[in-house]
Motif scaffolding. Structure first.
Motif, PDB file in Angstrom:
ATOM      1  N   PRO A  57       0.807  -1.221   0.000  1.00  0.00           N
ATOM      2  CA  PRO A  57       0.000   0.000   0.000  1.00  0.00           C
ATOM      3  C   PRO A  57       0.845   1.280   0.000  1.00  0.00           C
ATOM      4  CG  PRO A  57      -0.936  -1.579   1.507  1.00  0.00           C
ATOM      5  CD  PRO A  57       0.396  -2.137   1.062  1.00  0.00           C
ATOM      6  N   ALA A  58       1.997   1.242   0.663  1.00  0.00           N
ATOM      7  CA  ALA A  58       2.869   2.427   0.667  1.00  0.00           C
ATOM      8  C   ALA A  58       3.342   2.736  -0.752  1.00  0.00           C
ATOM      9  CB  ALA A  58       4.064   2.218   1.595  1.00  0.00           C
ATOM     10  N   LEU A  59       3.790   1.727  -1.471  1.00  0.00           N
ATOM     11  CA  LEU A  59       4.245   1.950  -2.846  1.00  0.00           C
ATOM     12  C   LEU A  59       3.098   2.419  -3.740  1.00  0.00           C
ATOM     13  CD1 LEU A  59       6.712  -1.036  -3.358  1.00  0.00           C
ATOM     14  CD2 LEU A  59       7.269   1.385  -3.089  1.00  0.00           C
ATOM     15  N   CYS A  60       1.928   1.816  -3.580  1.00  0.00           N
ATOM     16  CA  CYS A  60       0.765   2.240  -4.374  1.00  0.00           C
ATOM     17  C   CYS A  60       0.394   3.685  -4.057  1.00  0.00           C
ATOM     18  CB  CYS A  60      -0.419   1.316  -4.124  1.00  0.00           C
ATOM     19  SG  CYS A  60      -0.178  -0.349  -4.786  1.00  0.00           S
ATOM     20  N   SER A  61       0.431   4.060  -2.781  1.00  0.00           N
ATOM     21  CA  SER A  61       0.126   5.439  -2.384  1.00  0.00           C
ATOM     22  C   SER A  61       1.146   6.412  -2.970  1.00  0.00           C
ATOM     23  CB  SER A  61       0.120   5.573  -0.863  1.00  0.00           C
ATOM     24  OG  SER A  61      -0.895   4.781  -0.304  1.00  0.00           O
ATOM     25  N   LEU A  62       2.399   5.999  -3.006  1.00  0.00           N
ATOM     26  CA  LEU A  62       3.439   6.849  -3.585  1.00  0.00           C
ATOM     27  C   LEU A  62       3.206   7.053  -5.079  1.00  0.00           C
ATOM     28  CD1 LEU A  62       6.053   8.440  -3.258  1.00  0.00           C
ATOM     29  CD2 LEU A  62       7.305   6.285  -3.628  1.00  0.00           C
ATOM     30  N   VAL A  63       2.883   5.983  -5.797  1.00  0.00           N
ATOM     31  CA  VAL A  63       2.622   6.087  -7.239  1.00  0.00           C
ATOM     32  C   VAL A  63       1.420   6.987  -7.497  1.00  0.00           C
ATOM     33  CG1 VAL A  63       1.888   4.777  -9.281  1.00  0.00           C
ATOM     34  CG2 VAL A  63       3.729   3.896  -7.831  1.00  0.00           C
ATOM     35  N   ILE A  64       0.350   6.795  -6.736  1.00  0.00           N
ATOM     36  CA  ILE A  64      -0.847   7.634  -6.888  1.00  0.00           C
ATOM     37  C   ILE A  64      -0.504   9.096  -6.618  1.00  0.00           C
ATOM     38  CG2 ILE A  64      -3.099   8.194  -5.871  1.00  0.00           C
ATOM     39  CD1 ILE A  64      -3.440   5.112  -5.425  1.00  0.00           C
ATOM     40  N   THR A  65       0.288   9.352  -5.600  1.00  0.00           N
ATOM     41  CA  THR A  65       0.658  10.721  -5.246  1.00  0.00           C
ATOM     42  C   THR A  65       1.502  11.366  -6.339  1.00  0.00           C
ATOM     43  OG1 THR A  65       0.592  10.138  -2.901  1.00  0.00           O
ATOM     44  CG2 THR A  65       1.718  12.183  -3.470  1.00  0.00           C
ATOM     45  N   ILE A  66       2.492  10.658  -6.849  1.00  0.00           N
ATOM     46  CA  ILE A  66       3.349  11.216  -7.905  1.00  0.00           C
ATOM     47  C   ILE A  66       2.540  11.446  -9.180  1.00  0.00           C
ATOM     48  CG2 ILE A  66       5.316  10.759  -9.420  1.00  0.00           C
ATOM     49  CD1 ILE A  66       6.630   9.314  -6.992  1.00  0.00           C
ATOM     50  N   ALA A  67       1.724  10.477  -9.578  1.00  0.00           N
ATOM     51  CA  ALA A  67       0.904  10.643 -10.779  1.00  0.00           C
ATOM     52  C   ALA A  67      -0.053  11.823 -10.613  1.00  0.00           C
ATOM     53  CB  ALA A  67       0.124   9.363 -11.072  1.00  0.00           C
ATOM     54  N   SER A  68      -0.633  11.960  -9.438  1.00  0.00           N
ATOM     55  CA  SER A  68      -1.533  13.084  -9.178  1.00  0.00           C
ATOM     56  C   SER A  68      -0.785  14.412  -9.252  1.00  0.00           C
ATOM     57  CB  SER A  68      -2.194  12.935  -7.808  1.00  0.00           C
ATOM     58  OG  SER A  68      -3.001  11.781  -7.776  1.00  0.00           O
ATOM     59  N   ALA A  69       0.413  14.451  -8.705  1.00  0.00           N
ATOM     60  CA  ALA A  69       1.211  15.683  -8.738  1.00  0.00           C
ATOM     61  C   ALA A  69       1.569  16.062 -10.173  1.00  0.00           C
ATOM     62  CB  ALA A  69       2.472  15.517  -7.895  1.00  0.00           C
ATOM     63  N   ILE A  70       1.930  15.077 -10.982  1.00  0.00           N
ATOM     64  CA  ILE A  70       2.240  15.348 -12.391  1.00  0.00           C
ATOM     65  C   ILE A  70       1.025  15.952 -13.086  1.00  0.00           C
ATOM     66  CG2 ILE A  70       2.738  14.260 -14.626  1.00  0.00           C
ATOM     67  CD1 ILE A  70       4.536  12.274 -13.038  1.00  0.00           C
ATOM     68  N   LEU A  71      -0.143  15.342 -12.897  1.00  0.00           N
ATOM     69  CA  LEU A  71      -1.367  15.879 -13.500  1.00  0.00           C
ATOM     70  C   LEU A  71      -1.702  17.259 -12.932  1.00  0.00           C
ATOM     71  CD1 LEU A  71      -3.605  12.686 -13.590  1.00  0.00           C
ATOM     72  CD2 LEU A  71      -2.619  13.905 -15.554  1.00  0.00           C
ATOM     73  N   PHE A  72      -1.537  17.422 -11.649  1.00  0.00           N
ATOM     74  CA  PHE A  72      -1.822  18.675 -10.960  1.00  0.00           C
ATOM     75  C   PHE A  72      -1.015  19.811 -11.573  1.00  0.00           C
ATOM     76  CE2 PHE A  72      -2.303  21.401  -7.206  1.00  0.00           C
ATOM     77  CZ  PHE A  72      -3.563  21.052  -6.749  1.00  0.00           C
ATOM     78  N   TYR A  73       0.276  19.568 -11.791  1.00  0.00           N
ATOM     79  CA  TYR A  73       1.152  20.587 -12.362  1.00  0.00           C
ATOM     80  C   TYR A  73       0.891  20.766 -13.857  1.00  0.00           C
ATOM     81  CZ  TYR A  73       3.997  21.493  -8.235  1.00  0.00           C
ATOM     82  OH  TYR A  73       4.435  21.907  -7.001  1.00  0.00           O
ATOM     83  N   THR A  74       0.646  19.686 -14.578  1.00  0.00           N
ATOM     84  CA  THR A  74       0.363  19.773 -16.009  1.00  0.00           C
ATOM     85  C   THR A  74      -0.908  20.576 -16.258  1.00  0.00           C
ATOM     86  OG1 THR A  74       1.464  17.666 -16.439  1.00  0.00           O
ATOM     87  CG2 THR A  74      -0.096  18.434 -18.102  1.00  0.00           C
ATOM     88  N   LEU A  75      -1.918  20.356 -15.437  1.00  0.00           N
ATOM     89  CA  LEU A  75      -3.193  21.070 -15.578  1.00  0.00           C
ATOM     90  C   LEU A  75      -3.152  22.458 -14.953  1.00  0.00           C
ATOM     91  CD1 LEU A  75      -5.553  18.054 -14.831  1.00  0.00           C
ATOM     92  CD2 LEU A  75      -5.132  19.140 -17.066  1.00  0.00           C
ATOM     93  N   ASN A  76      -2.033  22.790 -14.333  1.00  0.00           N
ATOM     94  CA  ASN A  76      -1.823  24.089 -13.684  1.00  0.00           C
ATOM     95  C   ASN A  76      -2.950  24.416 -12.696  1.00  0.00           C
ATOM     96  OD1 ASN A  76      -0.339  26.386 -13.125  1.00  0.00           O
ATOM     97  ND2 ASN A  76      -1.345  27.593 -14.718  1.00  0.00           N
ATOM     98  N   ILE A  77      -3.214  23.483 -11.805  1.00  0.00           N
ATOM     99  CA  ILE A  77      -4.223  23.672 -10.763  1.00  0.00           C
ATOM    100  C   ILE A  77      -3.698  24.739  -9.796  1.00  0.00           C
ATOM    101  CG2 ILE A  77      -5.547  22.580  -8.915  1.00  0.00           C
ATOM    102  CD1 ILE A  77      -6.181  21.239 -11.554  1.00  0.00           C
ATOM    103  N   SER A  78      -4.466  25.820  -9.639  1.00  0.00           N
ATOM    104  CA  SER A  78      -3.965  26.905  -8.787  1.00  0.00           C
ATOM    105  C   SER A  78      -5.030  27.524  -7.886  1.00  0.00           C
ATOM    106  CB  SER A  78      -3.309  27.988  -9.652  1.00  0.00           C
ATOM    107  OG  SER A  78      -4.240  28.470 -10.592  1.00  0.00           O
ATOM    108  N   SER A  79      -6.195  26.888  -7.798  1.00  0.00           N
ATOM    109  CA  SER A  79      -7.219  27.393  -6.888  1.00  0.00           C
ATOM    110  C   SER A  79      -7.841  26.217  -6.139  1.00  0.00           C
ATOM    111  CB  SER A  79      -8.309  28.150  -7.656  1.00  0.00           C
ATOM    112  OG  SER A  79      -9.099  27.251  -8.414  1.00  0.00           O
ATOM    113  N   PHE A  80      -8.469  26.544  -5.020  1.00  0.00           N
ATOM    114  CA  PHE A  80      -9.102  25.487  -4.244  1.00  0.00           C
ATOM    115  C   PHE A  80     -10.217  24.824  -5.040  1.00  0.00           C
ATOM    116  CE2 PHE A  80     -12.274  23.814  -1.313  1.00  0.00           C
ATOM    117  CZ  PHE A  80     -11.502  22.902  -0.610  1.00  0.00           C
TER     118      PHE A  80
END
Length: 137
Positions: A57-80
């Protein structure tokens, strides 16, 4: 998208991962231990705590977090609001749907209960990840 790896705030990624992983530990062992065991048909048993049940689960959580961060930055999420929309889309569209899909098999005696418990954990987790990434971006 993968070029976003260089732009990530890795401190926020690691903090979001740690929060997501700790939430999972609390979710399944403290907050929803009994319903989780019932969903697995093992309400009167002690669930095993071999390393794979912690490291996996730790490795899966890490992969989900990194993939989410990549999408977050690619989509330029900047508001709540954008972070909330992202969390709901990824949460329901991938994490909850996939969790319920995995639960629907002959080895899970209460697949809907399992899907609700595990899916809501992932939905809460992605929301937490998004808030941390937004605040620390």
């Amino acid at each position: 998208m993968i070029n976003q790896l260089a732009n990530l705030n890795w401190v926020s990624v690691l903090l979001a991962f740690a929060a997501y992983f700790i939430l999972g530990a609390l979710w399944f062992t403290l907050f929803f231990s009994k319903p989780y065991k019932i969903s697995l048909g093992r309400e009167n048993e002690t669930l095993p705590n071999k390393p794979i049940f912690i490291i996996g689960p730790a490795l899966c959580s890490l992969v989900i977090t990194i993939a989410s961060a990549i999408l977050f930055y690619t989509l330029n999420i900047s508001s709540f609001n954008a972070a909330l929309e992202f969390s709901l889309l990824i949460g329901f569209g991938f994490l909850v749907a996939n969790t319920v899909n995995i639960a629907i098999n002959p080895n899970i005696p209460r697949p809907i209960l399992y899907g609700i418990i595990s899916g809501s954990y992932h939905l809460a987790g992605i929301l937490m990840i998004s808030v941390i990434l937004l605040i620390m971006k």
